[in-house]
Write a protein that holds these residues in place. Structure first.
Motif, PDB file in Angstrom:
ATOM      1  N   UNK A 119       0.818  -1.211   0.000  1.00 17.52           N
ATOM      2  CA  UNK A 119       0.000   0.000   0.000  1.00 17.52           C
ATOM      3  C   UNK A 119       0.854   1.264   0.000  1.00 17.52           C
ATOM      4  N   UNK A 120       1.985   1.269   0.717  1.00 13.97           N
ATOM      5  CA  UNK A 120       2.824   2.474   0.784  1.00 13.97           C
ATOM      6  C   UNK A 120       3.522   2.742  -0.551  1.00 13.97           C
ATOM      7  N   UNK A 121       4.192   1.738  -1.172  1.00  9.91           N
ATOM      8  CA  UNK A 121       4.760   2.016  -2.506  1.00  9.91           C
ATOM      9  C   UNK A 121       3.718   2.456  -3.525  1.00  9.91           C
TER      10      UNK A 121
ATOM     11  N   UNK B 163       0.997   6.660  -6.968  1.00  9.93           N
ATOM     12  CA  UNK B 163      -0.200   7.423  -7.339  1.00  9.93           C
ATOM     13  C   UNK B 163      -0.073   8.895  -6.931  1.00  9.93           C
ATOM     14  N   UNK B 164       0.638   9.152  -5.859  1.00  2.97           N
ATOM     15  CA  UNK B 164       0.859  10.550  -5.462  1.00  2.97           C
ATOM     16  C   UNK B 164       1.719  11.270  -6.490  1.00  2.97           C
ATOM     17  N   UNK B 165       2.748  10.580  -6.998  1.00  2.00           N
ATOM     18  CA  UNK B 165       3.589  11.167  -8.034  1.00  2.00           C
ATOM     19  C   UNK B 165       2.797  11.449  -9.307  1.00  2.00           C
ATOM     20  N   UNK B 166       1.836  10.569  -9.612  1.00  2.00           N
ATOM     21  CA  UNK B 166       1.014  10.744 -10.809  1.00  2.00           C
ATOM     22  C   UNK B 166      -0.153  11.700 -10.590  1.00  2.00           C
ATOM     23  N   UNK B 167      -0.324  12.199  -9.368  1.00  2.00           N
ATOM     24  CA  UNK B 167      -1.417  13.120  -9.081  1.00  2.00           C
ATOM     25  C   UNK B 167      -2.778  12.467  -9.040  1.00  2.00           C
TER      26      UNK B 167
END
Length: 317
Positions: free
Chosen positions: A161-163, A168-172
């Protein structure tokens, strides 16, 4: 001098002179009427014992669900009444209306519904394609690659879940539904679906595929026109397992979503609290009932296909 043992016959049982001159002597046989009666009695007792055992086993699962449904119609004071009651003395549907006014429950319901349906459709497509490839198409290291795919079932979602959140955070894509659509459709549910579909396609006769090739069909046409129509039981099992997994998903929405309008039902059920942080039990029970009942209806309708699909895949007990 040794004497050979003689077979006691029906004529011997009636007496020394009975049956003389009839030319044949038959061995004693059990009365068919008595045997049939005994078999019926034994069969009835087995049925009674089996039904009684099933009733005892279903009580721990059925009673809490029945209590939840009936308590959703109780006022708050009746839920904690002592001694407890199963049915409401003064039924009310006020909790159901409050569930929709306290937060955007209708929108959250729609979110869970379309996410579960989309994930189910994509998983059925991916798993049926992968299962057909592993079952019917020869290629190098096929069994080794299939074993590596199955190892995905052994990795808990909490480990990845963390990776995945960082990706997904990097991809916005945080606070969107895309992570909830992509991760289950290409994660563990798809792996389990691939295994079920592969086991089913292996059991199909090879002659069907050979006849389709003689008619000029390619791999995709054979998969679409021959194998998929025959794989309805396995597809039903994959659909139910995937739908339930997506419908009950809680960890991923909690990690990826922050806006109440984007919440799914498991996440929304934890938000029915008053101004002091206390649980709104009547409203929670009403919301939980609306969450569970549709799933029970779907399973009851498709349970025969579900069991048949698991039986064909080799997963039955």
């Amino acid at each position: 001098m040794k004497t050979e043992p003689t077979l006691r016959t029906r004529s011997d049982a009636r007496g020394p002179g009975a049956g003389a001159g009839r030319g044949s002597r038959r061995p004693i046989e059990p009365d068919p009427l008595v045997t049939t009666r005994e078999r019926r009695i034994r069969s009835r007792w087995r049925s009674v014992i089996l039904i009684g055992a099933l009733i005892v086993l279903v009580i721990p699962f059925a009673v809490p669900t029945i209590w939840m449904i009936t308590s959703s119609f109780k006022p708050l004071n009746e839920i904690f009444a002592s001694p407890p009651t199963l049915f409401a003395a003064n039924p009310t549907v006020a909790a159901y209306g409050e569930a929709f006014t306290f937060q955007p429950f209708a929108q959250q319901y729609a979110n869970s519904l379309y996410i579960a349906i989309a994930v189910t459709v994509v998983t059925m497509l991916v798993s049926s394609l992968a299962g057909y490839a592993f079952a019917r198409i020869p290629f190098p290291f096929k069994n080794t690659l299939f074993l590596i795919v199955l190892l995905g079932l052994l990795v808990p979602s909490e480990v990845t879940i963390i990776p995945l959140f960082q990706i997904f955070k990097t991809l916005g894509l945080i606070n969107t539904h895309l992570p909830l659509l992509l991760v289950p459709a290409f994660g563990a549910p798809a792996v389990l679906g691939t295994f079920i579909m592969r086991q089913f396609f292996i059991s199909l006769p090879v002659e069907l595929e050979e006849a389709a090739r003689l008619d000029g069909l390619g791999r995709v046409a054979i998969w679409w026109r021959i194998c998929l129509p025959l794989a309805k039981p396995a597809l039903s099992a994959v659909a139910i397992l995937t739908f339930l997994g997506s419908w009950n998903m809680y960890l991923e929405p909690t990690v990826y979503l922050t806006s109440p309008e984007l919440f799914t039902l498991p996440q929304a059920l934890t938000r029915f609290t008053d101004a002091y942080g206390g649980e709104m039990w009547d409203t929670q029970l009403a919301a939980a009932t609306m969450t569970v009942v549709p799933v029970l209806i779907v399973f009851l309708i498709a349970q025969r296909q579900f069991v048949e699909g698991l039986a064909h895949s080799g997963l039955k007990g």
